[in-house]
Design a protein around this motif. Structure first.
Motif, PDB file in Angstrom:
ATOM      1  N   VAL A  13      21.795 106.986  38.062  1.00 23.80           N
ATOM      2  CA  VAL A  13      23.033 107.883  38.655  1.00 23.80           C
ATOM      3  C   VAL A  13      22.794 107.935  40.003  1.00 23.80           C
ATOM      4  N   ALA A  14      23.948 107.609  40.589  1.00 26.90           N
ATOM      5  CA  ALA A  14      24.219 107.859  41.985  1.00 26.90           C
ATOM      6  C   ALA A  14      25.367 108.874  42.158  1.00 26.90           C
ATOM      7  N   MET A  15      25.212 110.157  42.929  1.00 28.38           N
ATOM      8  CA  MET A  15      26.154 110.976  43.048  1.00 28.38           C
ATOM      9  C   MET A  15      26.431 111.274  44.611  1.00 28.38           C
ATOM     10  N   ASP A  16      27.617 111.127  44.997  1.00 28.21           N
ATOM     11  CA  ASP A  16      27.945 111.510  46.476  1.00 28.21           C
ATOM     12  C   ASP A  16      28.685 112.943  46.318  1.00 28.21           C
ATOM     13  N   VAL A  17      28.479 113.823  47.392  1.00 26.78           N
ATOM     14  CA  VAL A  17      29.321 114.928  47.533  1.00 26.78           C
ATOM     15  C   VAL A  17      30.627 114.965  48.484  1.00 26.78           C
ATOM     16  N   VAL A  18      30.751 113.540  49.043  1.00 27.59           N
ATOM     17  CA  VAL A  18      31.754 113.369  49.834  1.00 27.59           C
ATOM     18  C   VAL A  18      33.024 113.055  48.876  1.00 27.59           C
ATOM     19  N   TYR A  19      34.234 113.628  49.086  1.00 29.72           N
ATOM     20  CA  TYR A  19      35.163 113.326  48.574  1.00 29.72           C
ATOM     21  C   TYR A  19      36.508 112.763  49.240  1.00 29.72           C
ATOM     22  N   ASN A  20      36.210 112.443  50.539  1.00 30.48           N
ATOM     23  CA  ASN A  20      37.161 111.772  51.042  1.00 30.48           C
ATOM     24  C   ASN A  20      36.541 111.056  52.167  1.00 30.48           C
ATOM     25  N   PRO A  21      36.420 109.641  52.064  1.00 32.32           N
ATOM     26  CA  PRO A  21      36.977 108.929  50.933  1.00 32.32           C
ATOM     27  C   PRO A  21      36.495 109.010  49.765  1.00 32.32           C
ATOM     28  N   LEU A  22      37.291 108.801  48.619  1.00 31.39           N
ATOM     29  CA  LEU A  22      36.723 108.783  47.402  1.00 31.39           C
ATOM     30  C   LEU A  22      35.485 107.637  46.905  1.00 31.39           C
TER      31      LEU A  22
END
Length: 75
Positions: A13-22
């Protein structure tokens, strides 16, 4: 990118907390390597959803929240 590409393994599982860019380079690389990805919008709405539930005692409308966030990011 914050980590080297070689760390990615299929089905991790790879999770990014950046939401812009998606879709960040981090998430795109993870997807290309067969990882399960969790984008920053998912983190953002679940965090907000939990706060909504704590404050109101009601179940958070997560699909509506996601739709709203994505719509605002497009504006």
């Amino acid at each position: 990118m914050p980590v080297p590409e070689k760390i990615f393994r299929e089905n991790m599982v790879a999770m990014d907390v950046v939401y812009n860019p998606l879709r960040t380079k981090f998430l795109q690389t993870a997807i290309d390597k067969g990882c399960v990805q969790v984008d920053g919008v998912t983190m953002f709405i679940h965090q907000g959803g939990r706060q909504f539930e704590l404050w109101t005692g009601l179940k958070a409308p997560l699909p509506f929240m996601r739709q709203t966030v994505l719509g605002r990011l497009r504006d």
